[in-house]
Enzyme design. Structure first.
Site, PDB file in Angstrom:
ATOM      1  N   HIS A  68       9.465   0.602  10.490  1.00 42.89           N
ATOM      2  CA  HIS A  68       8.719  -0.080  11.567  1.00 42.89           C
ATOM      3  C   HIS A  68       9.185  -1.533  11.590  1.00 42.89           C
ATOM      4  CE1 HIS A  68       5.340   3.081  11.131  1.00 42.89           C
ATOM      5  NE2 HIS A  68       6.151   3.391  12.126  1.00 42.89           N
ATOM      6  N   ARG A  70       8.674  -4.302  13.159  1.00 36.47           N
ATOM      7  CA  ARG A  70       7.859  -5.532  13.204  1.00 36.47           C
ATOM      8  C   ARG A  70       7.254  -5.878  11.854  1.00 36.47           C
ATOM      9  NH1 ARG A  70       3.011  -3.111  16.976  1.00 36.47           N
ATOM     10  NH2 ARG A  70       2.167  -1.606  15.503  1.00 36.47           N
ATOM     11  N   GLU A  71       7.326  -4.955  10.919  1.00 36.70           N
ATOM     12  CA  GLU A  71       6.728  -5.173   9.592  1.00 36.70           C
ATOM     13  C   GLU A  71       7.729  -5.945   8.736  1.00 36.70           C
ATOM     14  OE1 GLU A  71       5.551  -1.120   8.663  1.00 36.70           O
ATOM     15  OE2 GLU A  71       4.359  -1.007  10.501  1.00 36.70           O
ATOM     16  N   ARG A 122       7.664  -1.803  17.398  1.00 36.50           N
ATOM     17  CA  ARG A 122       7.464  -0.942  16.222  1.00 36.50           C
ATOM     18  C   ARG A 122       8.484   0.196  16.132  1.00 36.50           C
ATOM     19  NH1 ARG A 122       3.066   1.760  13.233  1.00 36.50           N
ATOM     20  NH2 ARG A 122       3.147   4.002  13.496  1.00 36.50           N
ATOM     21  N   ASN A 139       8.545   6.952  12.133  1.00 36.19           N
ATOM     22  CA  ASN A 139       7.641   7.487  11.102  1.00 36.19           C
ATOM     23  C   ASN A 139       6.683   8.544  11.658  1.00 36.19           C
ATOM     24  OD1 ASN A 139       7.184   7.396   8.294  1.00 36.19           O
ATOM     25  ND2 ASN A 139       5.247   6.254   8.600  1.00 36.19           N
ATOM     26  N   ARG A 140       7.074   9.166  12.775  1.00 38.71           N
ATOM     27  CA  ARG A 140       6.441  10.378  13.291  1.00 38.71           C
ATOM     28  C   ARG A 140       7.494  11.428  13.593  1.00 38.71           C
ATOM     29  NH1 ARG A 140       3.234   7.428  11.799  1.00 38.71           N
ATOM     30  NH2 ARG A 140       1.173   6.841  12.600  1.00 38.71           N
ATOM     31  N   SER A 195       3.973  -2.557   6.399  1.00 40.37           N
ATOM     32  CA  SER A 195       2.795  -3.404   6.342  1.00 40.37           C
ATOM     33  C   SER A 195       1.890  -2.959   7.496  1.00 40.37           C
ATOM     34  CB  SER A 195       3.155  -4.884   6.462  1.00 40.37           C
ATOM     35  OG  SER A 195       3.545  -5.216   7.774  1.00 40.37           O
ATOM     36  N   TYR A 248      -5.448   7.077   7.760  1.00 37.61           N
ATOM     37  CA  TYR A 248      -5.736   7.978   8.887  1.00 37.61           C
ATOM     38  C   TYR A 248      -4.716   9.101   8.845  1.00 37.61           C
ATOM     39  CZ  TYR A 248      -2.318   4.550  10.576  1.00 37.61           C
ATOM     40  OH  TYR A 248      -1.246   3.693  10.670  1.00 37.61           O
ATOM     41  N   GLU A 271       1.666  -0.182   1.975  1.00 38.44           N
ATOM     42  CA  GLU A 271       1.301  -1.090   3.068  1.00 38.44           C
ATOM     43  C   GLU A 271       1.120  -2.473   2.448  1.00 38.44           C
ATOM     44  OE1 GLU A 271       1.294  -0.301   6.200  1.00 38.44           O
ATOM     45  OE2 GLU A 271       1.063   1.875   6.279  1.00 38.44           O
TER      46      GLU A 271
HETATM   47  O1  0X9 Z   1       1.137   4.794  10.760  1.00 33.66           O
HETATM   48  C1  0X9 Z   1       2.056   4.671   9.956  1.00 33.66           C
HETATM   49  O2  0X9 Z   1       3.170   5.137  10.143  1.00 33.66           O
HETATM   50  C2  0X9 Z   1       1.820   3.917   8.645  1.00 33.66           C
HETATM   51  N1  0X9 Z   1       1.053   2.734   8.873  1.00 33.66           N
HETATM   52  S1  0X9 Z   1       1.701   1.485   9.711  1.00 33.66           S
HETATM   53  O3  0X9 Z   1       0.631   0.538  10.014  1.00 33.66           O
HETATM   54  N2  0X9 Z   1       2.727   0.721   8.775  1.00 33.66           N
HETATM   55  O4  0X9 Z   1       2.360   1.975  10.867  1.00 33.66           O
HETATM   56  C3  0X9 Z   1       1.036   4.779   7.704  1.00 33.66           C
HETATM   57  C4  0X9 Z   1       1.679   6.076   7.378  1.00 33.66           C
HETATM   58  C5  0X9 Z   1       0.958   6.724   6.240  1.00 33.66           C
HETATM   59  N3  0X9 Z   1       0.271   7.869   6.614  1.00 33.66           N
HETATM   60  C6  0X9 Z   1      -1.035   7.883   6.993  1.00 33.66           C
HETATM   61  N4  0X9 Z   1      -1.728   6.807   7.024  1.00 33.66           N
HETATM   62  N5  0X9 Z   1      -1.567   9.026   7.303  1.00 33.66           N
HETATM   63 ZN    ZN Z   2       4.683   0.863   9.246  1.00 31.35          ZN
END
Ligand code: 0X9
Ligand code: ZN
Length: 310
Positions: A68, A70-71, A122, A139-140, A195, A248, A271
């Site tokens: 990501h 921006r982090e 992002r 990250n999805r 982050s 989440y 994070e």
């Molecule tokens: O949403 C994300 O990809 C991660 N947080 S962020 O704010 N850096 O984008 C967290 C991914 C970890 N997985 C879960 N929180 N389920």
């Molecule tokens: Zn992230």
């Protein structure tokens, strides 16, 4: 050449890696695992007492940052770890029995975009054909239980999962590396730096049910959190939990794929600390050094566990 007193441009980060490859050829190998959508190399640095020899591989630690873009505090953590391993000879023991593989900037197009156009971008910068908006949340986009929740099929969403798993060149590069070089390795520990919020998160992200080894994951996470807090000049306090419970639900994330598809049992997302509201992703440059120092203490604590255990 690196001070960790200001944020580095992408080309400065890459120049530093290349410099280390030239200055320390016996222990440092810099390679590209592939190209981003806009054609930038995605650089991987290996730090090992076996040099570039993959057939003499020892237990490995795999780290990435910057997925990501921006982090901004994430790449400095990876670069500081590299700096400490390579340039601080008192840390030479850390790569005697363990090989380190570190990708300091997994989303170079996005990082460039955050430095030139939109600091809060992002996703990556590829435009899915026929979609209204630009960018996939890398990250999805990983292929373990892809689109199982906490991910969007709308390209305009910040959590757009892409048209299919591994649709993006950046996630493909990681998969291709893992399925080639990575298959020869024994990856004991995977760490992905993000982050913000001060969390150490372990699988699963896609569901609240815990993994078979959640106890060990939790204990090691706590060990790292304690090391960070003991070394913190800025009062950091980490919460350790499963991703789905602590933060989440999200699916297609790297850490689920490393554990679920590749059996990397110790798989974490960090994070890192944030700036003051509303500048969450814009932690001031004067805080880079305290953050990278304390986080390296956490990484070292995890390394010590790896070395004790295997
Ligand atoms: O949403 C994300 O990809 C991660 N947080 S962020 O704010 N850096 O984008 C967290 C991914 C970890 N997985 C879960 N929180 N389920
Ligand atoms: Zn992230």
């Amino acid at each position: 050449s690196v001070t960790f007193r200001s944020y580095m441009l992408l080309n400065e980060q890459y120049a530093y890696l290349q410099h280390l490859g030239q200055a320390y050829p016996d222990i440092v190998t810099v390679s590209s695992i592939g190209r981003s959508h806009e054609g930038r190399d995605i650089l991987l640095i290996k730090i090992s007492s076996s040099g570039s020899n993959t057939y003499l591989s020892k237990p490995a630690i795999l780290i990435d940052a910057g997925i990501h873009c921006r982090e901004w505090i994430a790449p400095p953590v990876a670069l500081y770890t590299i700096h400490q391993l390579v340039e601080n000879s008192s840390n030479a023991a850390l790569y005697q029995n363990v090989d380190w593989y570190i990708i300091p900037n997994l989303n170079p197009d996005g990082y460039e975009y955050t430095t030139t156009v939109n600091r809060l971008w992002r996703k990556n910068r590829r435009h899915t054909v026929g979609a209204p908006c630009v960018g996939t949340d890398l990250n999805r986009n990983f292929g373990y239980c892809w689109m199982c929740g906490g991910a969007s099929s709308n390209s305009c969403s910040e959590t757009y999962a892409g048209p299919e798993p591994f649709s993006e060149p950046e996630s493909q590069a990681v998969r291709n590396w893992l399925l080639s070089v990575g298959l020869l390795l024994d990856i004991k520990l995977y760490l992905s730096f993000h982050s913000f919020g001060e969390y150490i998160l372990y699988p699963w992200s896609y569901q609240q049910t815990l993994t078979d080894n959640a106890d060990v994951l939790h204990q090691l996470g706590v060990r790292a959190a304690e090391a960070i807090e003991a070394n913190s000049d800025i009062g950091s306090h980490y919460e350790v939990n499963s991703s789905a419970i602590g933060l989440y639900i999200a699916s297609g994330v790297t850490s689920d794929w490393m554990k679920g598809s590749h059996g990397v049992n110790l798989s974490y997302i960090f994070e890192l600390p944030n700036g003051d509201a509303p500048f969450w992703f814009m932690i001031p440059a004067r805080q880079i050094l305290p953050v990278v120092r304390e986080t390296f203490a956490g990484i070292r604590a995890m390394f010590e566990y790896i070395e004790e255990t295997f």
